[in-house]
Design a protein around this motif. Structure first.
Motif, PDB file in Angstrom:
ATOM      1  N   GLN A 220     -27.591  19.599   5.422  1.00 32.42           N
ATOM      2  CA  GLN A 220     -26.505  20.777   5.924  1.00 32.42           C
ATOM      3  C   GLN A 220     -26.733  21.115   7.456  1.00 32.42           C
ATOM      4  N   PHE A 221     -28.059  20.788   7.606  1.00 33.36           N
ATOM      5  CA  PHE A 221     -28.534  21.380   9.152  1.00 33.36           C
ATOM      6  C   PHE A 221     -29.323  20.035   9.588  1.00 33.36           C
ATOM      7  N   VAL A 222     -28.891  20.033  11.296  1.00 32.73           N
ATOM      8  CA  VAL A 222     -29.584  18.929  11.995  1.00 32.73           C
ATOM      9  C   VAL A 222     -30.086  19.469  13.178  1.00 32.73           C
ATOM     10  N   GLN A 223     -31.106  19.016  13.730  1.00 35.59           N
ATOM     11  CA  GLN A 223     -31.574  19.426  15.156  1.00 35.59           C
ATOM     12  C   GLN A 223     -31.426  18.206  16.017  1.00 35.59           C
ATOM     13  N   LEU A 224     -31.077  18.501  17.257  1.00 47.13           N
ATOM     14  CA  LEU A 224     -30.787  17.510  18.289  1.00 47.13           C
ATOM     15  C   LEU A 224     -31.734  17.907  19.325  1.00 47.13           C
ATOM     16  N   ASN A 225     -32.485  16.881  19.656  1.00 44.34           N
ATOM     17  CA  ASN A 225     -33.574  17.184  20.825  1.00 44.34           C
ATOM     18  C   ASN A 225     -32.735  16.238  21.971  1.00 44.34           C
ATOM     19  N   ALA A 226     -32.446  17.272  22.944  1.00 42.97           N
ATOM     20  CA  ALA A 226     -31.571  16.412  24.267  1.00 42.97           C
ATOM     21  C   ALA A 226     -32.332  16.897  25.425  1.00 42.97           C
ATOM     22  N   VAL A 227     -32.289  16.051  26.475  1.00 46.53           N
ATOM     23  CA  VAL A 227     -32.971  16.452  27.877  1.00 46.53           C
ATOM     24  C   VAL A 227     -31.959  16.199  28.811  1.00 46.53           C
ATOM     25  N   GLY A 228     -32.039  16.676  29.964  1.00 50.51           N
ATOM     26  CA  GLY A 228     -31.291  16.404  31.123  1.00 50.51           C
ATOM     27  C   GLY A 228     -29.771  17.269  30.906  1.00 50.51           C
ATOM     28  N   GLU A 229     -28.885  16.200  31.505  1.00 53.37           N
ATOM     29  CA  GLU A 229     -27.299  16.647  31.181  1.00 53.37           C
ATOM     30  C   GLU A 229     -27.011  16.645  29.833  1.00 53.37           C
ATOM     31  N   LYS A 249     -33.688  20.796  25.615  1.00 54.56           N
ATOM     32  CA  LYS A 249     -33.243  21.755  24.569  1.00 54.56           C
ATOM     33  C   LYS A 249     -33.433  21.112  23.155  1.00 54.56           C
ATOM     34  N   ALA A 250     -33.831  21.991  22.204  1.00 52.17           N
ATOM     35  CA  ALA A 250     -33.500  21.526  20.665  1.00 52.17           C
ATOM     36  C   ALA A 250     -32.353  22.387  20.366  1.00 52.17           C
ATOM     37  N   VAL A 251     -31.389  21.846  19.814  1.00 49.00           N
ATOM     38  CA  VAL A 251     -30.255  22.485  19.274  1.00 49.00           C
ATOM     39  C   VAL A 251     -29.976  22.310  17.928  1.00 49.00           C
ATOM     40  N   ILE A 252     -29.715  23.341  17.094  1.00 45.79           N
ATOM     41  CA  ILE A 252     -29.819  23.249  15.723  1.00 45.79           C
ATOM     42  C   ILE A 252     -28.184  23.503  15.202  1.00 45.79           C
ATOM     43  N   TYR A 253     -27.634  22.566  14.344  1.00 46.62           N
ATOM     44  CA  TYR A 253     -26.180  22.567  14.023  1.00 46.62           C
ATOM     45  C   TYR A 253     -26.160  22.574  12.521  1.00 46.62           C
ATOM     46  N   GLU A 254     -24.993  23.142  11.963  1.00 53.09           N
ATOM     47  CA  GLU A 254     -24.690  23.136  10.547  1.00 53.09           C
ATOM     48  C   GLU A 254     -23.607  22.522  10.336  1.00 53.09           C
ATOM     49  N   ASP A 255     -23.278  21.688   9.229  1.00 52.07           N
ATOM     50  CA  ASP A 255     -22.441  20.977   8.814  1.00 52.07           C
ATOM     51  C   ASP A 255     -21.460  20.288  10.022  1.00 52.07           C
ATOM     52  N   ILE A 256     -22.170  19.453  10.748  1.00 50.12           N
ATOM     53  CA  ILE A 256     -21.478  18.749  11.825  1.00 50.12           C
ATOM     54  C   ILE A 256     -21.732  17.240  11.604  1.00 50.12           C
ATOM     55  N   GLU A 257     -20.749  16.530  12.030  1.00 46.75           N
ATOM     56  CA  GLU A 257     -20.699  14.977  12.102  1.00 46.75           C
ATOM     57  C   GLU A 257     -22.011  14.667  12.812  1.00 46.75           C
ATOM     58  N   ARG A 258     -22.768  13.843  12.306  1.00 51.92           N
ATOM     59  CA  ARG A 258     -24.128  13.488  13.138  1.00 51.92           C
ATOM     60  C   ARG A 258     -23.759  12.422  14.155  1.00 51.92           C
ATOM     61  N   GLU A 266     -32.400  12.703  20.291  1.00 49.33           N
ATOM     62  CA  GLU A 266     -32.823  12.305  18.827  1.00 49.33           C
ATOM     63  C   GLU A 266     -32.522  13.463  17.731  1.00 49.33           C
ATOM     64  N   LEU A 267     -32.106  12.900  16.804  1.00 47.73           N
ATOM     65  CA  LEU A 267     -31.749  13.519  15.405  1.00 47.73           C
ATOM     66  C   LEU A 267     -32.847  13.644  14.565  1.00 47.73           C
ATOM     67  N   ARG A 268     -33.061  14.982  14.013  1.00 48.92           N
ATOM     68  CA  ARG A 268     -34.214  15.203  13.097  1.00 48.92           C
ATOM     69  C   ARG A 268     -33.596  16.591  12.239  1.00 48.92           C
ATOM     70  N   THR A 269     -34.547  16.750  11.106  1.00 51.45           N
ATOM     71  CA  THR A 269     -34.183  17.875  10.077  1.00 51.45           C
ATOM     72  C   THR A 269     -35.032  19.162  10.925  1.00 51.45           C
ATOM     73  N   PRO A 270     -34.278  20.033  11.059  1.00 52.19           N
ATOM     74  CA  PRO A 270     -35.096  21.115  11.772  1.00 52.19           C
ATOM     75  C   PRO A 270     -36.212  21.614  11.045  1.00 52.19           C
TER      76      PRO A 270
END
Length: 284
Positions: A220-229, A249-258, A266-270
């Motif tokens: 149900q949860f995913v963390q996106l590690n994104a840089v720059g723009e 930033k590392a941004v955490i989402y719930e119930d989103i289409e990965r 980069e996607l990972r489980t938080p």
């Protein structure tokens, strides 16, 4: 028994303060539950209710028993280690084992002695002469030698160094845990126990914020590690929370289409701790 604990509308107040505020939850048999929350969240109050040490409102069953009216029968099948647990300093370790043998029908002295043989704790030593780490080992030996179905740990390694903490949890899982026993751990050292947890509960100001299995968290949860723009774009998508990483930033989402997030980084489980911080504090 499918669930070791069944709680419905459990509350506990101290004057105007609601330490536990009308929560529902269950604890599956054979699970290792991490009870996570800041200081004052209500964790210890809830654990004491489970053990019949606190009065409470609502319905609560532990191992099929009401902690308020059946505490004696319940405690034959439950063990508890608290952060403030104190052993009598004048006793020798061997006398503690004698005492446990006399008062608990499920205590196996030979198992306790076998565990202590792998430590630096000598049976002839007095408790007051033991280091804090050794006292925790004695507590663990006493607990692991009891054939209990539920083990409740309230900050059991508080104040110990990282090596002692690591050994404590390794021994707990390798020498004690099986699919018939259940463990509830309240701790601030979340990252150190995450790999042994099967379920987590988040408490804040007495309210239940999250109750999930680790499998549900992964789904149900995913963390996106994104840089720059990409980090700017990531934060523009509705999310639970974020924190800084190197260059982004590392941004955490719930119930989103990965698939929609994949092009941004980069996607990972938080981790449990990062998910907790995100749910408590949002963006940082």
């Amino acid at each position: 028994m499918e669930n070791v604990v069944e709680a419905r509308g459990v509350s506990r107040s101290y004057g105007d303060l609601k330490a536990v505020d009308n929560i529902d939850f269950h604890v599956p048999t054979g699970s290792v539950l991490g009870l996570i929350g800041p200081n004052g969240a209500g964790k210890t109050t809830l654990l004491r209710a489970l053990l019949g040490l606190n009065q409470f409102d609502g319905e609560l069953e532990v191992l099929g028993k009401d902690p308020r009216s059946q505490r004696a029968q319940l405690m034959e099948q439950v063990c508890f280690i608290a952060d403030t647990a104190v052993l009598p300093g004048w006793m020798r370790v061997e006398q503690l084992l004698d005492y446990a043998s006399g008062v608990h029908p499920r205590f196996a002295r030979d198992q306790a002695e076998a565990f202590l043989r792998d430590t630096e704790v000598k049976l002839s030593r007095r408790v007051r002469d033991l280091s804090k780490g050794m006292m925790v080992q004695v507590h663990l030996a006493l607990v692991m030698a009891i054939d209990a179905r539920l083990l409740v740990l309230d900050e059991p390694t508080l104040g110990l160094d990282i090596l002692v903490r690591k050994r404590f949890f390794e021994q707990l899982i390798s020498d004690y845990f099986d699919q018939e026993r259940t463990i509830i751990i309240s701790t601030h050292q979340v990252d150190e126990v995450q790999n042994i947890l099967t379920d987590v509960m988040f408490l804040n100001h007495g309210k239940l914020v999250l109750s999930r299995s680790m499998e549900q968290i992964e789904a149900q949860f995913v963390q996106l590690n994104a840089v720059g723009e990409s980090a700017v774009k990531a934060q523009g998508i509705p999310h639970l929370g974020s924190h800084s990483i190197l260059g982004g930033k590392a941004v955490i989402y719930e119930d989103i289409e990965r698939a929609s997030l994949a092009p941004l980084g980069e996607l990972r489980t938080p981790s449990v701790s990062d998910l907790f911080v995100a749910m408590m504090g949002g963006d940082q």
